[in-house]
Design a protein around this motif. Structure first.
Motif, PDB file in Angstrom:
ATOM      1  N   MET A   1      22.362   7.503  34.466  1.00  0.00           N
ATOM      2  CA  MET A   1      21.653   7.524  35.759  1.00  0.00           C
ATOM      3  C   MET A   1      20.290   8.214  35.572  1.00  0.00           C
ATOM      4  O   MET A   1      20.198   9.233  34.906  1.00  0.00           O
ATOM      5  N   THR A   2      19.267   7.606  36.171  1.00  0.00           N
ATOM      6  CA  THR A   2      17.921   8.177  36.054  1.00  0.00           C
ATOM      7  C   THR A   2      17.711   9.215  37.158  1.00  0.00           C
ATOM      8  O   THR A   2      17.954   8.936  38.332  1.00  0.00           O
ATOM      9  N   MET A   3      17.254  10.390  36.755  1.00  0.00           N
ATOM     10  CA  MET A   3      17.016  11.455  37.737  1.00  0.00           C
ATOM     11  C   MET A   3      15.561  11.443  38.194  1.00  0.00           C
ATOM     12  O   MET A   3      15.278  11.597  39.387  1.00  0.00           O
ATOM     13  N   PHE A  26       7.162   8.045  32.631  1.00  0.00           N
ATOM     14  CA  PHE A  26       8.315   8.503  31.858  1.00  0.00           C
ATOM     15  C   PHE A  26       9.542   8.528  32.762  1.00  0.00           C
ATOM     16  O   PHE A  26       9.423   8.431  33.983  1.00  0.00           O
ATOM     17  N   GLU A  27      10.668   8.664  32.127  1.00  0.00           N
ATOM     18  CA  GLU A  27      11.933   8.779  32.865  1.00  0.00           C
ATOM     19  C   GLU A  27      12.713   9.969  32.331  1.00  0.00           C
ATOM     20  O   GLU A  27      12.614  10.312  31.156  1.00  0.00           O
ATOM     21  N   VAL A  28      13.475  10.587  33.194  1.00  0.00           N
ATOM     22  CA  VAL A  28      14.364  11.676  32.778  1.00  0.00           C
ATOM     23  C   VAL A  28      15.753  11.339  33.316  1.00  0.00           C
ATOM     24  O   VAL A  28      15.901  11.047  34.504  1.00  0.00           O
ATOM     25  N   GLY A  29      16.724  11.343  32.423  1.00  0.00           N
ATOM     26  CA  GLY A  29      18.083  10.986  32.838  1.00  0.00           C
ATOM     27  C   GLY A  29      18.844  12.172  33.391  1.00  0.00           C
ATOM     28  O   GLY A  29      18.477  13.337  33.160  1.00  0.00           O
ATOM     29  N   GLN A  30      19.907  11.871  34.116  1.00  0.00           N
ATOM     30  CA  GLN A  30      20.745  12.960  34.652  1.00  0.00           C
ATOM     31  C   GLN A  30      21.413  13.710  33.492  1.00  0.00           C
ATOM     32  O   GLN A  30      21.860  13.101  32.523  1.00  0.00           O
ATOM     33  N   GLY A 182      26.001  18.442  34.022  1.00  0.00           N
ATOM     34  CA  GLY A 182      25.263  17.349  34.656  1.00  0.00           C
ATOM     35  C   GLY A 182      23.957  17.747  35.293  1.00  0.00           C
ATOM     36  O   GLY A 182      23.290  16.919  35.941  1.00  0.00           O
ATOM     37  N   CYS A 183      23.564  18.999  35.153  1.00  0.00           N
ATOM     38  CA  CYS A 183      22.294  19.451  35.742  1.00  0.00           C
ATOM     39  C   CYS A 183      21.125  18.945  34.881  1.00  0.00           C
ATOM     40  O   CYS A 183      21.177  19.025  33.655  1.00  0.00           O
ATOM     41  N   THR A 184      20.110  18.461  35.525  1.00  0.00           N
ATOM     42  CA  THR A 184      18.922  17.979  34.810  1.00  0.00           C
ATOM     43  C   THR A 184      17.863  19.077  34.810  1.00  0.00           C
ATOM     44  O   THR A 184      17.642  19.712  35.840  1.00  0.00           O
ATOM     45  N   ILE A 185      17.237  19.274  33.657  1.00  0.00           N
ATOM     46  CA  ILE A 185      16.262  20.363  33.561  1.00  0.00           C
ATOM     47  C   ILE A 185      14.945  19.832  33.021  1.00  0.00           C
ATOM     48  O   ILE A 185      14.909  19.179  31.971  1.00  0.00           O
TER      49      ILE A 185
END
Lengths: 286, 361
Positions: A1-3, A26-30, A182-185
């Protein structure tokens, strides 16, 4: 999943000609720790401020947690944590009072404060006025404040700046635990060791543009030499030789060295993130 | 806007605000000044009333009774001219010229006893009342007559420039403006400047609380404290009179105007030095109506030029003259106009500050 999904993001500050951020995507994932690296003035902080909804009047698109950034209201921050490079607390209040004040601003029950204070070893000082804290203690308090409401996405700016190695280790260990949960940083730092240690992917920004984006391992391999350096001692002193990694198993000289000489070190020659930083940005790390 | 968050932030403002030096100064200064004014000019600790007497002869018993009176100070003068001069310069507040054998004539049932009396123009009402009572009692004792049946004709001549208001009454407007403006303006503005400098403002705006919530909390604190201070100053000066509902309405509007102005100034100011610089210029404008009230010889219409006049004047009209809503409606309308303009400026300022925080944060 993309965050986070950013596409062609640009921002020019009023009164300036050149864009601070120039069409980055850019993309950052979960559950990913994404390192945002680059020299001062490269556009890292500007990008972070856009994603923190502090800056407006940018162009392009930014989607966070499946919703356009512009569609989010102040409720955005119920799901997001922010830790600033410079600690900013109420110095007249104790650590616990500071955390409680901020906790009371969230719609959800905030129950993690005490656990997090224990993680960063602040429990014993929880009832001390923050004005009496060292910079490192304030930094740790910032960390607790950013995470106490259990956000899904956290923006961290130099989270280990001013910390001793033990406390820096506490923070990095806990960040890895949070990632597992599952935390995105989104991590902005000059500390290449921390970036290498923590980040699943890193992006290098130079003059408002993204110069590189990949995993630290891929960057190290791509930017380094596929060689191994052997350092050994002879009667005439210390010597070193380089060998290509390709076919090293059949390399007679390499095998002979291992058999006959007093080997001191053997290192592969992949690049460090610091090497890549210097090569990419053309600037020396301080 | 979220009421619960504004409540949390207001609590924080009160907690932090009441421990800051600026707040202590702002809250204590008007009270201390009020007490000082009461001490120096006010009714509570007013000087002993001063009576001057010229006795044409034969009234020694009466004069002695007045000289022995514990509540007044009595001085005798050798001539009527000397007595008049003393009253005119304020050496005594009340002068009494007694005809020869004044007391004996009364005691023997004389039908007419005339006395010339002189009143110093700036004499306080309280002192005059004390003197009148003391004289009446002394005459009763000296003549044996009944208090209500004294056959005396009194002719009062005012000497010296007249003044309707005592010094404490003249200073009350300035104290009221100080109370409302100082606490309403200084506490939100200094708190806002401090939060900008320490970076806590940007920290708050990265929570579910908006900058509007933060600004409204600061406005609320200024509003509450200025209201409280105004009530305290009115009570300390025995001026909490008239229609209490109307008094509270004016105090509330005054507090609102001051606190919105305070938040705007705090938002504009980069640091405390800038803020104090603005206040140095603006202070005179804010206090001008109160200062003008001290000098009744200055045309009082000048006060109407200044916004704080529209807080001060209705308060004084209610407490001094028992004004009704209709009497002060025009002032209140102008005050509401100022508040509306300031609210508009504040709304614009919040947008500007949001951008400024992003650039500086």
């Amino acid at each position: 999943m993309t965050m986070i999904q950013v596409s062609d993001l640009s921002l020019t500050y009023p009164g300036t000609r050149d864009p601070a951020v120039d069409g980055i995507s850019f993309e950052v994932g979960q559950g990913e720790i994404f390192g945002f690296l680059g020299p001062s003035g490269a556009g890292k902080s500007t990008t972070q401020r856009v994603l923190c909804k502090l800056l407006q009047h940018w162009s392009g698109s930014a989607t966070v947690m499946d919703r356009s950034l512009t569609a989010w209201g102040q409720d955005y921050f119920a799901h997001v944590g922010v830790s600033f490079e410079l600690p900013n607390h109420y110095l007249q209040l104790t650590a616990r009072e500071n955390l409680k004040l901020f906790a009371n601003l969230y719609p959800q029950d905030v129950t993690r404060s005490e656990d997090l204070m224990a993680v960063v070893d602040l429990t014993a000082d929880a009832d001390t006025r923050v004005g009496q804290f060292s910079k490192g203690m304030m930094q740790r308090l910032s960390f607790v404040r950013a995470f106490q409401h259990e956000p899904r996405l956290v923006f961290l700016d130099e989270p280990t700046a001013g910390l001793d190695p033990v406390n820096a280790r506490r923070i990095t260990d806990h960040l890895q635990t949070l990632r597992a949960d599952g935390c995105t940083i989104f991590l902005t730092t000059h500390d290449m060791h921390i970036a290498d240690l923590l980040c699943d992917r890193v992006a290098f920004m130079v003059q408002g543009r993204l110069a590189l984006i990949d995993t630290p391992r891929n960057l190290r391999l791509a930017q380094g030499r596929k060689q191994v350096q052997v350092e050994y001692r002879t009667g005439e002193g210390r010597r070193q030789e380089l060998f290509d990694l390709d076919g090293i198993g059949g390399n007679e000289r390499f095998a002979e060295l291992l058999r006959s000489e007093e080997i001191e070190t053997i290192h592969t020659q992949e690049a460090t993130l610091e090497d890549i930083f210097i090569r990419t940005t053309g600037e020396q790390l301080l | 806007m979220d009421v619960q968050r504004i409540w949390v932030l207001t609590g924080k403002e009160i907690r932090l605000g009441l421990t800051s030096f600026m707040s202590i100064y702002v809250l204590v200064a008007p009270v201390v000044l009020s007490l000082l004014v009461a001490l120096i000019f006010g009714d509570l600790f007013a000087q002993t009333p001063r009576l001057g007497i010229f006795d044409a002869g034969g009234n020694e018993t009466l004069v002695q009774a007045l000289a022995d009176h514990p509540s007044i100070q009595t001085r005798s003068y050798a001539s009527q001219a000397a007595l008049e001069a003393a009253v005119a310069r304020g050496s005594v507040e009340w002068g009494m010229s007694l005809e020869a054998d004044f007391a004996n004539v009364l005691r023997e049932g004389g039908t007419v006893a005339r006395t010339n009396t002189y009143r110093w123009g700036e004499a306080g009402t309280r002192n005059l009342m004390l003197i009148e009572t003391a004289v009446a009692r002394a005459v009763v004792e000296a003549t044996g007559l009944v208090f209500d049946e004294l056959p005396i004709s009194v002719e009062v001549v005012q000497l010296g420039e007249a003044s309707a208001a005592t010094w404490s009454q003249r200073l009350l407007p300035l104290l009221l403006i100080m109370a409302i403006v100082l606490s309403g303006l200084f506490i939100p503005s200094s708190s806002l400047v401090d939060e900008k400098q320490k970076g806590t403002l940007v920290a708050l705006t990265t929570t579910p609380a908006s900058l509007l919530d933060v600004y409204l909390a600061k406005t609320a604190v200024g509003f509450i404290l200025s209201g409280l201070m105004a009530l305290i100053i009115l009570a300390l000066n025995n001026a909490f009179a008239g229609n209490p509902g109307l008094l509270l309405l004016v105090i509330a509007l005054g507090g609102l105007m001051s606190s919105i102005l305070g938040v705007i100034l705090g938002s504009w100011s980069r640091d405390m030095e800038t803020f104090m610089g603005i206040i140095k210029v603006l202070g005179l404008v804010l206090y001008a109506p109160g200062i003008l009230e001290i000098f009744p010889q200055v045309p009082q219409w000048i006060g109407r030029v200044f916004p704080t006049y529209y807080i001060m004047n209705p308060l004084l009209e209610i407490s001094r003259n028992a004004a009704r809503f209709a009497d002060i409606a025009a002032d209140l309308a102008i005050l509401l106009g100022f508040i509306a303009v300031l609210a508009f400026v504040l709304a614009r300022e919040i947008q500007r500050q949001q951008q400024q925080l992003a650039l500086e944060g």
